[in-house]
Write an enzyme that holds these catalytic residues in place. Structure first.
Site, PDB file in Angstrom:
ATOM      1  N   LYS A 291      -8.195  -4.216   1.694  1.00 10.76           N
ATOM      2  CA  LYS A 291      -9.197  -3.647   1.489  1.00 10.76           C
ATOM      3  C   LYS A 291     -10.210  -3.944   0.622  1.00 10.76           C
ATOM      4  O   LYS A 291      -9.990  -4.753  -0.499  1.00 10.76           O
ATOM      5  CB  LYS A 291      -8.554  -2.039   1.064  1.00 10.76           C
ATOM      6  CG  LYS A 291      -7.789  -1.353   2.062  1.00 10.76           C
ATOM      7  CD  LYS A 291      -7.357  -0.009   1.459  1.00 10.76           C
ATOM      8  CE  LYS A 291      -6.449   0.775   2.642  1.00 10.76           C
ATOM      9  NZ  LYS A 291      -7.233   1.143   3.727  1.00 10.76           N
ATOM     10  N   ASP A 361      -3.864  -3.686   7.860  1.00  6.81           N
ATOM     11  CA  ASP A 361      -4.392  -2.180   7.211  1.00  6.81           C
ATOM     12  C   ASP A 361      -3.931  -1.109   8.113  1.00  6.81           C
ATOM     13  O   ASP A 361      -3.780   0.374   7.675  1.00  6.81           O
ATOM     14  CB  ASP A 361      -5.817  -2.253   6.947  1.00  6.81           C
ATOM     15  CG  ASP A 361      -6.109  -1.205   5.813  1.00  6.81           C
ATOM     16  OD1 ASP A 361      -5.077  -0.559   5.231  1.00  6.81           O
ATOM     17  OD2 ASP A 361      -7.218  -1.033   5.528  1.00  6.81           O
ATOM     18  N   ARG A 365       1.006   3.675  11.005  1.00  9.71           N
ATOM     19  CA  ARG A 365       1.482   4.120  12.256  1.00  9.71           C
ATOM     20  C   ARG A 365       2.860   3.294  12.480  1.00  9.71           C
ATOM     21  O   ARG A 365       3.691   3.737  13.211  1.00  9.71           O
ATOM     22  CB  ARG A 365       0.542   3.682  13.250  1.00  9.71           C
ATOM     23  CG  ARG A 365      -0.069   2.321  13.457  1.00  9.71           C
ATOM     24  CD  ARG A 365      -1.426   2.085  13.950  1.00  9.71           C
ATOM     25  NE  ARG A 365      -2.436   2.922  13.117  1.00  9.71           N
ATOM     26  CZ  ARG A 365      -3.677   3.092  13.493  1.00  9.71           C
ATOM     27  NH1 ARG A 365      -4.148   2.317  14.540  1.00  9.71           N
ATOM     28  NH2 ARG A 365      -4.673   3.196  12.672  1.00  9.71           N
TER      29      ARG A 365
HETATM   30  N1  BES Z   1      -4.086   4.903   4.376  1.00  8.90           N
HETATM   31  C1  BES Z   1      -5.267   4.243   5.385  1.00  8.90           C
HETATM   32  C2  BES Z   1      -6.190   5.592   5.957  1.00  8.90           C
HETATM   33  C3  BES Z   1      -7.008   6.096   4.785  1.00  8.90           C
HETATM   34  C4  BES Z   1      -8.023   5.540   4.409  1.00  8.90           C
HETATM   35  C5  BES Z   1      -6.576   7.203   4.030  1.00  8.90           C
HETATM   36  C6  BES Z   1      -8.948   6.202   3.402  1.00  8.90           C
HETATM   37  C7  BES Z   1      -7.311   7.940   3.199  1.00  8.90           C
HETATM   38  C8  BES Z   1      -8.592   7.319   3.016  1.00  8.90           C
HETATM   39  C9  BES Z   1      -4.486   3.469   6.543  1.00  8.90           C
HETATM   40  O1  BES Z   1      -3.450   2.835   6.329  1.00  8.90           O
HETATM   41  C10 BES Z   1      -5.556   2.715   6.917  1.00  8.90           C
HETATM   42  O2  BES Z   1      -5.916   1.690   6.241  1.00  8.90           O
HETATM   43  N2  BES Z   1      -6.292   3.067   7.881  1.00  8.90           N
HETATM   44  C11 BES Z   1      -7.334   2.150   8.768  1.00  8.90           C
HETATM   45  C12 BES Z   1      -6.783   1.820  10.046  1.00  8.90           C
HETATM   46  C13 BES Z   1      -7.694   0.806  10.688  1.00  8.90           C
HETATM   47  C14 BES Z   1      -7.592  -0.591  10.121  1.00  8.90           C
HETATM   48  C15 BES Z   1      -7.274   0.720  12.289  1.00  8.90           C
HETATM   49  C16 BES Z   1      -8.300   2.989   8.464  1.00  8.90           C
HETATM   50  O3  BES Z   1      -8.741   3.998   8.539  1.00  8.90           O
HETATM   51  O4  BES Z   1      -9.513   2.334   8.284  1.00  8.90           O
HETATM   52 ZN    ZN Z   2      -2.291   3.457   4.695  1.00 11.50          ZN
HETATM   53 MN    MN Z   3      -3.856   0.940   5.523  1.00 10.20          MN
END
Ligand code: BES
Ligand code: ZN
Ligand code: MN
Length: 514
Positions: A291, A361, A365
């Site tokens: 990230k 990331d 899931r």
């Molecule tokens: N924990 C994050 C989702 C998230 C992002 C929650 C911002 C709260 C605030 C999750 O693990 C993640 O990184 N999701 C990605 C998925 C993508 C890589 C398919 C996302 O939402 O960008």
């Molecule tokens: Zn996450």
């Molecule tokens: Mn993530």
């Protein structure tokens, strides 16, 4: 058991309920006296607390300095005019009192009390609120609002959790309402305690809440409440079981993963068991699909779903709700390192499916897939998962509403109705079969990333493919688990969202069964 060793010691409260006519029976003077006021009482001339103090409030109202809107309070020092040091006036629409209006007004009182650092209060309860929604329900709302509004996240300056010991005295108009008020208030205190526990867990930095620490907290919780049982799978046992999703996500971290199982058997006579699965990513750096750095500290809250599930278990035990629940929390840290899982990897999940990793990331899931399988093997007949799963849900619903996906319309409707009673917002996302194409892989049963669009749906459907035909609801709290600023009843930081909804849902299940 030393409750101090748990991450949230719980609110310490005592209260009495008195009818108006014995007002002077108790000699002890509270630090503050509370009055709930509405537009009518602001415009009229009747006595609220004291003529001079009331006039101060009305003057502020007339000049527009006291805004007549829910949650607004005014503190007026009494300067000897009353035995209490401060008068807290709280606006509440009392003409037609609503549960939301009462909860938010009580939240304002909690905030004001926390700001003044007073914890003993005499609270004059307006009879219209009691009449409109019943003494028990009104009391529960006042307790929830008061404590949720007063909650502040802890600081580690000084390393000790400072919490007030509340001493409350309610003055009711009708003596007969006392017992209902008493019972309802206790229920509300328990609910608020469960939510604050979830908030507190969410706010703990990830160096202090590693997966192993989280598992320890589960066993402390179970030993604190005799009605809870706990079983932990460490990384070796998880490997013996074949929890390939949990292990893959966890393999990049020096802090190994845990699969945490908590069980509550509140209704041995019933064959029905609800599985609650909470995303327990104690820190989400994104892994190899790292990230961006800005704001990354928020991802200590990526276990907000797990925190909600812990809160619900505590709430079930405190409220003694007659339902059977098995809670499962895959606890894991998602880190980039030489041992981390990588894009292109194909992993074998606990339930037997294979997953092609396209983005490390999209880890929630994966661990939740193994979480659902664990819940099913532990005997869950229906499944509800709670997860900070996607940023995409925030694009759709903002930070106000939790997104939901289901394979069972009736279960979803029951959860949504519960959310309405609990005063939280849940909104369904579509789950048409066409969306499943996003998850098709050429080398595995599924891929973990569905592309640019419909991310909250793709993520949810991925989890649902591990439900093995059981009724399932997914609650994406990616937008609602964490606040950057204070808002109504929610302070900056973890919100404990969905604890109230799930407790309400399980309370409803138990009522339907009896
Ligand atoms: N924990 C994050 C989702 C998230 C992002 C929650 C911002 C709260 C605030 C999750 O693990 C993640 O990184 N999701 C990605 C998925 C993508 C890589 C398919 C996302 O939402 O960008
Ligand atoms: Zn996450
Ligand atoms: Mn993530």
């Amino acid at each position: 058991m030393d409750i101090e060793s748990m991450l949230w010691p719980g609110w310490q409260l005592q209260w009495t309920v008195d009818p108006m006519d014995v007002e002077d029976r108790i000699g002890k003077t509270a630090e503050a006296v509370v009055a709930m006021v509405d537009s009518e009482s602001l415009e009229g001339g009747g006595l609220l607390l004291h003529p001079a103090l009331d006039e101060t409030l009305r003057d502020l109202f007339r000049r527009g300095a006291f805004e007549a809107s829910p949650g607004v309070t005014e503190v007026v020092p009494t300067l000897g005019l009353l035995p209490e040091k401060y008068a807290i006036y709280a606006f509440c629409p009392l003409g037609e009192p609503t549960p939301k209006g009462i909860r938010i007004a009580a939240g304002g009182i909690g905030k004001a009390a926390a700001g003044l650092k007073v914890s003993s209060m005499k609270w004059n309860v307006p009879s219209s609120a009691v009449r409109a929604i019943g003494a028990g329900a009104a009391a529960a709302l006042c307790a929830e609002g008061l404590l949720l509004g007063a909650y502040r996240k802890r600081t580690y300056a000084g390393e000790k959790r400072e919490l007030p010991t509340w001493d409350l005295r309610f003055v009711l108009e009708r003596k007969e309402d006392g017992p209902d008020w008493d019972r309802g208030f206790l229920t509300g205190v328990h609910t608020a305690d469960a939510v604050c526990y979830a908030r507190e867990l969410t706010n703990v930095p990830s160096n202090r809440l590693t997966p192993a620490k989280f598992a320890e907290e589960a066993s402390l919780l179970a030993s604190r409440y005799g009605s809870l049982e706990c079983r932990i799978y460490d990384e070796k046992e998880a490997a013996d079981e074949g929890m390939g999703g949990l292990l893959a996500v966890g393999q990049g971290s020096a802090n190994p993963p845990r699969m945490i199982v908590l069980r509550y058997r509140g209704n041995p006579g019933s064959g029905r068991t609800t599985g609650l699965i909470g995303k327990g990513v104690t820190f989400d750096a994104g892994g190899i699909s790292l990230k961006p750095g800005a704001g990354m500290e928020e991802f200590i809250s990526d276990m907000g779903g797990a925190a909600a599930v812990f809160g619900v278990m505590r709430g079930l035990a405190l409220r003694r709700i007659p339902a059977n629940v098995v809670a499962v929390v895959p606890a894991v840290e998602n880190m980039p390192s030489g041992s981390a899982y990588k894009p292109g990897d194909v992993i074998a999940m606990y339930g037997g499916k294979t997953v092609e990793v396209l983005n490390t990331d999209a880890e929630g899931r994966i661990v939740l897939g193994d979480g659902l399988t664990t819940a099913i093997r532990e005997g869950a007949d229906e499944l509800i998962d709670v997860a900070t799963l996607t940023g995409a849900v925030m694009h759709a619903l903002g930070d106000v509403t939790t997104g939901a996906i289901t394979n069972d319309e009736a279960l979803l409707q029951a959860v949504i109705r519960a959310s309405e009673r609990a005063g939280e917002y849940v909104w369904p996302l579509p789950a048409h079969p066409e969306y499943r194409r996003m998850l098709r892989s050429s080398v595995a049963d599924l891929k973990n990333h569905g592309g640019a669009w419909g991310g909250a749906i793709a993520g949810g459907l991925f989890i649902g493919s591990f439900a093995e035909e059981r009724p399932w609801v997914h609650l994406d709290i990616g937008g609602t688990a964490w606040m950057w600023e204070d808002r109504d009843l929610e302070p900056k930081g973890g919100t404990g969202v969905m604890v109230r909804t799930l407790l309400e849902y399980l309370q409803g299940v138990s009522e339907a069964e009896s």
